[in-house]
Each structure stands twice: as structure tokens, then as C-alpha cells.
Enzyme design. Sequence first.
Site, short mmCIF file in Angstrom:
data_model
loop_
_atom_site.label_atom_id
_atom_site.label_comp_id
_atom_site.label_asym_id
_atom_site.label_seq_id
_atom_site.Cartn_x
_atom_site.Cartn_y
_atom_site.Cartn_z
N ASP A 6 15.09 -19.30 19.94
CA ASP A 6 15.81 -18.28 19.17
C ASP A 6 17.17 -18.82 18.73
O ASP A 6 17.60 -18.61 17.59
CB ASP A 6 15.99 -17.02 20.02
CG ASP A 6 14.66 -16.57 20.62
OD1 ASP A 6 13.76 -16.23 19.85
OD2 ASP A 6 14.52 -16.61 21.85
N HIS B 261 13.93 -12.37 25.27
CA HIS B 261 13.21 -13.14 24.24
C HIS B 261 12.14 -12.23 23.64
O HIS B 261 10.97 -12.28 23.98
CB HIS B 261 12.57 -14.39 24.85
CG HIS B 261 11.62 -15.07 23.89
ND1 HIS B 261 12.04 -15.68 22.73
CD2 HIS B 261 10.28 -15.18 23.90
CE1 HIS B 261 10.99 -16.15 22.07
NE2 HIS B 261 9.91 -15.85 22.77
#
Length: 346
Positions: A161, A189
Site C-alpha cells: 500500500d 490492510h
Amino acid sequence: MASAPTTVTITGGGGQIGYALTFRIAAGDMLGPDRPVRLRLLEIPQGMKAAEGAALELQDCAFPQLIDVDVTDDPLTAFNGAQIAMLVGARPRTAGMERADLLAANAGIFGPQGKAIGAVAADDVRVVAVGNPANTNALIAAASAAPHVPADRFTALTRLDHNRAVGQLAEVLRLGPDRIEGVAIWGNHSASQFPDVAHAVVDEHDTMVIDALAERLGGRDAAVRWLDDTFIPRVAKRGAEIIEVRGSSSVASAANAAIDHVRDEQLGTPHRTWTSAAVVSRGEYGVPEGLVCSFPVRSKGVHAHGEGYEIVEGLDLDDRARARIDASVAELVAERDAVRALGVLG
Ligand code: NAX
């Protein structure tokens, strides 16, 4: 002189990310050119042939740093003496599966693996959960390894990410990604994560990223709109975008991020600023103690004076950032409570 070999155990070694990971680790991309590695690939019986095939190909590469590769479906064999454990294999969500079923199925994987790590891994073992739901899988593995392995040795991957966020900024600002520092991923996440650029800078503190965006996009309001309406959702949902375009989930970029995560933890973060990883909270930024939550982190490396990832403290968070972080943390709390109800957190 080359150092002693490092034992790296990869679960799901016969899967897609496993296949992308092993060759780069064996080539020295993760631990540097001076550290020989022993690879241990853990699979379930259905995945053994794929992992064995990968082991044959690894042999065919004749990597000078690769001492040997073992393939096994026994966690106690796989984690015996492991110094780095990369928990990639997980149970994916299938049609009709509720979130609670997914958490329970993965508790059935990460619980026994954590227990095996507690029983047989090396004293200095460090663990990263890649398989989803990564944060909560790391929490389960840490609880199952206790009291033999300290909980703070367990982390989860949000570096993908982080790298996605840097990649998006680099494209819009037309800069090399290495010129952007100080991005942070907060929370889970999942789509609830908060990719934060409030402290991000271009060229080591020369210019704030928000100012560079304002210049490129025609003013501060336009920059804030782009961050809220395009950047944050695109980073948070990039996995789905990759699946839609590629017809398959992120593989090489995920393996690359896992390598970045372990390399920076083991050898130290290269820049003066930080990267992002999900680590065990000790209450920092009001995140409940014990949750595995993504924060801005830095590492001085793992050696006599380095303890791996440490949370960067003291960053100011405005009300909007606080609300986004709280929402993602609430999701982590709900996941923790769901697995606690299963009795897997001890
Ligand atoms: P694959 O399905 O290709 O591979 C998974 C492998 O794990 C299979 O070979 C399977 O046999 C094995 N496996 C399953 N249960 C196991 C167990 N109990 N012990 C050992 N091996 C086991 O999936 P892949 O594309 O490699 O993705 C792996 C995981 O990474 C998934 O959970 C995926 O959701 C997750 N991801 C996490 C990311 C992150 O940033 N944290 C990004 C990429 C990826 O989506």
C-alpha cells in the site's frame, strides 16, 4: 567474508507470490549480496508439487548465495531454526463466504503456524504476515507463539500500500519515486486504510508534497479534492483494480513489497524519514494496545543495537486524519473481537 546462512521460511511457497519471492530472495535482493540463505517452503499437500517444481528451478539458477531449499508440508520442519518467516499462504475468500468464516479459516492456519514458530524457530525470529486478512493473521500467529516469541517480532505487510501511494504521487508530480518521502499508511490492510501524505516531502524536506500537488493541480483546494476523491480510494482499492485489469491479483508487486519490508526491517530504513508496516501497538496514537496496525515506522536494523521496526511518534494528525484512522482501527478491533470469540487469542 560472507556471514552465516540465514534461514528464511516461506509459507505458500508453491503459490503465486511464493514463486515471485523465492527467486529474488535467492538472488540476494532481500538480505544483500553477503548473506547466504537457506529457503524452507511450507505448503499444504495440494501445493507440494508446485513448490517442489520451484525448488528444482531454484537449483537450476545456481544462485551463489542459495545454500539449499527444503519443501515440506510439516510446520515444525518448516519453521525449525527459522530466522525470517514470511507467512504468505492463506485461505482466500470464496463465493458465499462470510467475513467470520474467512477469519475462522485463517485462524486455523495462522494459529498452528504461530504455535510451531513458538516451538522451533530461532531465538531471533521475525515474522511478517502477507496472507490476508494480514493484520489479524499476524495477531493470531503472535498470540499462538506466546510466550516463546515476543509479540513485537510479528508484523503484517502494508508496504505494498505504501509503495502504491508513492507510485501514484510520483506519476502525478512527474517525479522519480525516490524523491518522495514521508508517506504513511495507517490502519488495516483493507479498503479502510488511510494513505496519508500530510507529512510527505519532495527531495528531503525541500517541498511539502501537498504544495507540489497544489502547484501541479491548480491550487490547494484542487489538491485536497484529488487526495480525497482519487488518491485515497485508488490506493486503498488498488488490489481490486489490478484484479480487474490483469485478471489476477497482485503478485510481483506484492512479492517486491514483502522483500522491501523484510530488507528495511533487517538492514534498516535507508532514508531519514520512514516507511509503513503493520506492527503491534503499544497504545501509540491512541490505537488500542496489542492490535497489529499500520503506522509510519523506521528501523535501525536487526542486530545488537537494532530492534527492527519502531513506530514514528509525535506526528500531528488533524481531525480528518483522526477520523479515517479511527474508522480503520475500529475494523481491526472488530476483527480482533471476532477471532477472540473463536478462542484463538488465548
Ligand atoms: P496463491 O493462492 O497463488 O498461493 C497461496 C499458496 O498458499 C497456495 O500454494 C496454497 O496451497 C498455499 N497454502 C494454503 N494454505 C496453506 C497452509 N496452511 N500452509 C502452507 N501453505 C498454504 O495466492 P497468492 O497470490 O500467492 O497470495 C497469497 C496471499 O497473499 C493471499 O492471502 C492474498 O490475499 C495475500 N496478499 C496480500 C497482500 C498484502 O499486501 N498484504 C497483497 C497481495 C495478496 O493479495
